[in-house]
Design an enzyme around this catalytic site. Structure first.
Site, PDB file in Angstrom:
ATOM      1  N   LEU A  78     -83.194  73.379  39.240  1.00  0.00           N
ATOM      2  CA  LEU A  78     -84.091  74.191  38.415  1.00  0.00           C
ATOM      3  C   LEU A  78     -84.011  75.619  38.931  1.00  0.00           C
ATOM      4  O   LEU A  78     -84.062  75.830  40.154  1.00  0.00           O
ATOM      5  CB  LEU A  78     -85.542  73.729  38.528  1.00  0.00           C
ATOM      6  CG  LEU A  78     -85.922  72.276  38.256  1.00  0.00           C
ATOM      7  CD1 LEU A  78     -87.446  72.135  38.302  1.00  0.00           C
ATOM      8  CD2 LEU A  78     -85.406  71.802  36.917  1.00  0.00           C
ATOM      9  N   CYS A  79     -83.909  76.582  38.044  1.00  0.00           N
ATOM     10  CA  CYS A  79     -83.943  77.986  38.471  1.00  0.00           C
ATOM     11  C   CYS A  79     -85.290  78.227  39.167  1.00  0.00           C
ATOM     12  O   CYS A  79     -86.349  78.002  38.577  1.00  0.00           O
ATOM     13  CB  CYS A  79     -83.792  78.914  37.283  1.00  0.00           C
ATOM     14  SG  CYS A  79     -84.149  80.638  37.721  1.00  0.00           S
ATOM     15  N   ILE A  80     -85.225  78.700  40.393  1.00  0.00           N
ATOM     16  CA  ILE A  80     -86.458  78.811  41.183  1.00  0.00           C
ATOM     17  C   ILE A  80     -87.435  79.811  40.573  1.00  0.00           C
ATOM     18  O   ILE A  80     -88.634  79.549  40.498  1.00  0.00           O
ATOM     19  CB  ILE A  80     -86.133  79.137  42.665  1.00  0.00           C
ATOM     20  CG1 ILE A  80     -87.403  79.079  43.513  1.00  0.00           C
ATOM     21  CG2 ILE A  80     -85.442  80.474  42.822  1.00  0.00           C
ATOM     22  CD1 ILE A  80     -87.138  79.064  45.011  1.00  0.00           C
ATOM     23  N   ALA A  83     -88.916  78.325  37.431  1.00  0.00           N
ATOM     24  CA  ALA A  83     -89.774  77.181  37.727  1.00  0.00           C
ATOM     25  C   ALA A  83     -91.100  77.622  38.336  1.00  0.00           C
ATOM     26  O   ALA A  83     -92.167  77.179  37.904  1.00  0.00           O
ATOM     27  CB  ALA A  83     -89.047  76.222  38.667  1.00  0.00           C
TER      28      ALA A  83
END
Lengths: 130, 115
Positions: A78-80, A83
């Site tokens: 997940l793109c931090i 997210a």
């Protein structure tokens, strides 16, 4: 041929996460190592929430992704930034923001967009589901 | 090295799509990957000067445009058909393409991502 999937569509506003799941199942049934990784960006990161509870007579999308990740050993990123702004937070980020809870589901991991760039350069094709 | 096109089509103020698309473009450029942008639909609103969005509207993405060259993002394409862009109240760094050029553009990249 190895693919990376980039999923950007919300699990609630689109069928992007569902279609990508079907694609992976079809791909690995014929070529077991054909998926290098899956990168969730934009609202698609919501699929990595461990606290969302779909009605019991509907598909549990998060669990479906966890199962395929485990069975096929496919990393789910997940793109931090995407997210964290949406409340999908792992233990590290929870400590960083001095929160009491974390919400990231098992088998998902938070990574920067640099990881997506790395995947782009090490797989034959990226397919976006939006 | 793959040449990437980021295609922005969403309004800069109705969702985060434009912002997150631009974020991806900037990260690609930071990693020295060749990347171009193209704008269509509601996303062309990003080009208008003198935008004063409130925090509720979201970030002023227009301000990012001037900084693109520092990331070596030199090509930002639009369709010529966007007539309002002829005026002098829009960012001038775009390259207008006619219909045929616009359509052939997409096949010149190894990967295209849409936001």
């Amino acid at each position: 041929m190895q693919y990376t999937l980039l999923i950007t569509g919300s699990p609630y506003q689109s069928k992007a996460c569902h279609s990508a799941l079907r694609f992976i199942k079809a791909a690995v049934s014929k070529y077991p190592n054909s998926i290098k990784g899956v990168f969730f960006y934009e609202d698609a990161v919501l699929v990595g929430s461990q606290i969302a509870q779909p009605p019991r007579d509907e598909i549990n999308l998060t669990k479906e992704w966890q199962d395929i990740a485990e069975q096929q050993n496919i990393p789910l990123y997940l793109c931090i930034a995407a997210a964290v702004r949406r409340g999908i937070i792992n233990e590290n980020e929870s400590r960083r923001y001095a929160l009491e809870q974390h919400t990231l589901a098992k088998n998902f991991q938070l990574e920067g967009l640099g990881t997506l760039v790395d995947l782009m350069n090490t797989t034959h094709k990226i397919i976006q589901f939006r | 090295m793959k040449h990437t096109l980021i295609h922005l089509n969403a309004s800069p103020y109705t969702s985060l799509a434009c912002k997150e698309g631009l974020d991806l473009a900037l990260v690609l450029a930071t990693f020295e990957q060749p990347v171009d942008l193209c704008l269509s639909g509601a996303a062309v609103a990003i080009l208008s000067d003198n935008q004063q969005p409130t925090p509720e509207h979201g970030k002023n993405l227009h301000k990012l445009l001037a900084g693109l060259e520092f990331y070596d993002i030199e090509n930002v394409y639009i369709e010529k058909a966007n007539a309002q862009l002829e005026s002098n109240t829009t960012w001038q760094g775009v390259q207008p393409l006619d219909e045929v050029e616009w359509q052939t553009m997409f096949s010149q990249y190894q990967q295209v991502f849409r936001f």
